[in-house]
Write a protein that holds these residues in place. Structure first.
Motif, PDB file in Angstrom:
ATOM      1  N   LEU A   1       0.810  -1.216   0.000  1.00 41.54           N
ATOM      2  CA  LEU A   1       0.000   0.000   0.000  1.00 41.54           C
ATOM      3  C   LEU A   1       0.847   1.271   0.000  1.00 41.54           C
ATOM      4  CD1 LEU A   1      -2.713  -1.214   2.507  1.00 41.54           C
ATOM      5  CD2 LEU A   1      -3.180  -0.412   0.181  1.00 41.54           C
ATOM      6  N   GLN A   2       2.131   1.122   0.282  1.00 36.16           N
ATOM      7  CA  GLN A   2       3.042   2.264   0.272  1.00 36.16           C
ATOM      8  C   GLN A   2       3.878   2.327  -1.005  1.00 36.16           C
ATOM      9  OE1 GLN A   2       5.026   2.694   4.294  1.00 36.16           O
ATOM     10  NE2 GLN A   2       3.852   0.832   4.722  1.00 36.16           N
ATOM     11  N   SER A   3       3.614   1.417  -1.932  1.00 33.91           N
ATOM     12  CA  SER A   3       4.378   1.352  -3.178  1.00 33.91           C
ATOM     13  C   SER A   3       3.939   2.449  -4.141  1.00 33.91           C
ATOM     14  CB  SER A   3       4.190  -0.016  -3.839  1.00 33.91           C
ATOM     15  OG  SER A   3       2.847  -0.177  -4.292  1.00 33.91           O
ATOM     16  N   ASP A   4       4.763   2.695  -5.145  1.00 32.67           N
ATOM     17  CA  ASP A   4       4.442   3.717  -6.148  1.00 32.67           C
ATOM     18  C   ASP A   4       3.145   3.391  -6.877  1.00 32.67           C
ATOM     19  OD1 ASP A   4       6.704   5.176  -5.531  1.00 32.67           O
ATOM     20  OD2 ASP A   4       7.920   4.314  -7.145  1.00 32.67           O
ATOM     21  N   SER A   5       2.931   2.129  -7.194  1.00 34.89           N
ATOM     22  CA  SER A   5       1.720   1.767  -7.938  1.00 34.89           C
ATOM     23  C   SER A   5       0.463   2.002  -7.105  1.00 34.89           C
ATOM     24  CB  SER A   5       1.793   0.304  -8.390  1.00 34.89           C
ATOM     25  OG  SER A   5       1.920  -0.570  -7.282  1.00 34.89           O
ATOM     26  N   ALA A   6       0.506   1.683  -5.808  1.00 33.83           N
ATOM     27  CA  ALA A   6      -0.645   1.918  -4.935  1.00 33.83           C
ATOM     28  C   ALA A   6      -0.882   3.412  -4.760  1.00 33.83           C
ATOM     29  CB  ALA A   6      -0.431   1.253  -3.584  1.00 33.83           C
TER      30      ALA A   6
ATOM     31  N   PHE B   1      -7.848   8.508  -7.692  1.00 31.38           N
ATOM     32  CA  PHE B   1      -9.169   8.641  -7.093  1.00 31.38           C
ATOM     33  C   PHE B   1      -9.312   9.918  -6.256  1.00 31.38           C
ATOM     34  CE2 PHE B   1      -9.556   4.260  -8.368  1.00 31.38           C
ATOM     35  CZ  PHE B   1     -10.903   4.117  -8.624  1.00 31.38           C
ATOM     36  N   GLY B   2      -8.428  10.883  -6.494  1.00 33.57           N
ATOM     37  CA  GLY B   2      -8.602  12.197  -5.898  1.00 33.57           C
ATOM     38  C   GLY B   2      -7.957  12.420  -4.549  1.00 33.57           C
ATOM     39  N   PHE B   3      -7.212  11.433  -4.035  1.00 36.03           N
ATOM     40  CA  PHE B   3      -6.561  11.599  -2.739  1.00 36.03           C
ATOM     41  C   PHE B   3      -5.267  12.394  -2.884  1.00 36.03           C
ATOM     42  CE2 PHE B   3      -9.024   7.705  -2.049  1.00 36.03           C
ATOM     43  CZ  PHE B   3      -9.618   7.980  -0.840  1.00 36.03           C
ATOM     44  N   GLY B   4      -4.955  13.195  -1.847  1.00 39.02           N
ATOM     45  CA  GLY B   4      -3.624  13.746  -1.732  1.00 39.02           C
ATOM     46  C   GLY B   4      -2.699  12.666  -1.214  1.00 39.02           C
ATOM     47  N   LEU B   5      -1.407  12.791  -1.521  1.00 38.45           N
ATOM     48  CA  LEU B   5      -0.437  11.788  -1.097  1.00 38.45           C
ATOM     49  C   LEU B   5       0.482  12.360  -0.032  1.00 38.45           C
ATOM     50  CD1 LEU B   5       0.529  10.273  -4.567  1.00 38.45           C
ATOM     51  CD2 LEU B   5      -1.146   9.425  -2.911  1.00 38.45           C
ATOM     52  N   PRO B   6       0.501  11.770   1.163  1.00 39.54           N
ATOM     53  CA  PRO B   6       1.378  12.269   2.227  1.00 39.54           C
ATOM     54  C   PRO B   6       2.841  12.051   1.876  1.00 39.54           C
ATOM     55  CG  PRO B   6       0.374  10.200   2.880  1.00 39.54           C
ATOM     56  CD  PRO B   6      -0.278  10.603   1.596  1.00 39.54           C
TER      57      PRO B   6
END
Length: 277
Positions: free
Chosen positions: A241-246, A253-258
């Motif tokens: 879930l922390q990978s580049d593809s995830a 889907f519109g999320f910001g990425l921490p």
């Protein structure tokens, strides 16, 4: 000769230990996830299975309810919350491993069925006008008592001075996914829901949306954590879930990425929204 056979045996053992052992067929961990990430997480889980051969079993619901379930012994091995405060609550009950990590920053959207009289705009002027004209009958949000997106929806409505006049017309979804269903089903004239659900093709076939400015509510910093029941597949999925593809799927889907290096940070890469049609 005996020494030679012993040496070969040792080498076989060493080589065997270096070969990755496939997951047991019964290692399909139950995962608890906030309903706002359903479409994104379904896609990520499918990709995880394609890449690794491992499977996960995801249940979707409200973050507050999942905390209560995990506290009382629910077998979830990984919990993805819509608000990191629920992760911090879980840590107090000694039911989790470590601090977890931020995986996304959520956004809100105002949405409506395609034939609704509600005009959509970021500042909710259309909602104000429909309410003032006495033509608003029902409006959907997630239950603010245990759903983070419901809490933020209430915060937006209170900040814009709409809460008191709108309260009697509110329809509460048990979680934001149910609120989204109410929003496009025709049982309401609109709602405040997760942008990640409004973006999904399944939603856009029935409704449209406008993105709510982030400054109208406190950040929806979404954190995930492994529970003490976590097995190998749950731990592998947590890393995936922390990978580049995830991360790319979450962004789609519109999320910001921490930021990867700031587990406590709420800073996120900017999302450039477009009003849905």
């Amino acid at each position: 000769m005996k020494h030679w056979f012993k040496l070969v045996s040792v080498c076989v053992v060493l080589v065997s230990s270096l070969v990755s052992v496939p997951a047991r067929s019964d290692d399909v961990p139950p995962i608890a996830a906030a309903s706002n990430i359903k479409f994104a997480l379904d896609e990520i889980a499918n990709q995880f299975t394609q890449d690794t051969g491992r499977k996960v079993n995801v249940s979707y619901g409200s973050s507050g309810n999942f905390v209560a379930q995990i506290r009382h012994g629910a077998p979830f091995q990984l919990f993805l919350s819509a608000d990191e405060k629920y992760i911090h609550q879980l840590q107090k009950y000694d039911a989790s491993l470590g601090e977890g990590t931020l995986y996304a920053v959520g956004r809100l959207a105002i949405a409506a069925p395609k034939y609704s009289p509600l005009e959509l705009d970021p500042e909710l002027e259309g909602l104000k006008s429909l309410l003032k004209a006495g033509k608003l009958q029902r409006f959907a949000i997630a239950n603010p008592d245990h759903a983070p997106y419901g809490e933020r929806a209430r915060e937006v409505l209170q900040g814009l001075g709409l809460w008191d006049s709108l309260k009697s017309k509110l329809i509460y979804g048990e979680n934001v996914s149910q609120a989204a269903q109410f929003t496009v089903s025709g049982s309401t004239q609109g709602g405040l829901i997760a942008l990640s659900l409004a973006i999904a093709p399944q939603f856009q076939a029935m409704g449209h949306y406008s993105v709510i400015p982030e400054e109208l509510h406190t950040p929806l910093t979404q954190r995930m954590i492994l529970t003490k029941k976590a097995g190998d597949t749950a731990k592998a999925f947590y890393q995936y879930l922390q990978s580049d593809s995830a991360r790319q799927i979450f962004s789609d889907f519109g999320f910001g990425l921490p930021d990867r290096d700031a587990s406590e940070s709420v800073e996120a890469e900017p999302f450039q929204p477009e009003t849905g049609n």
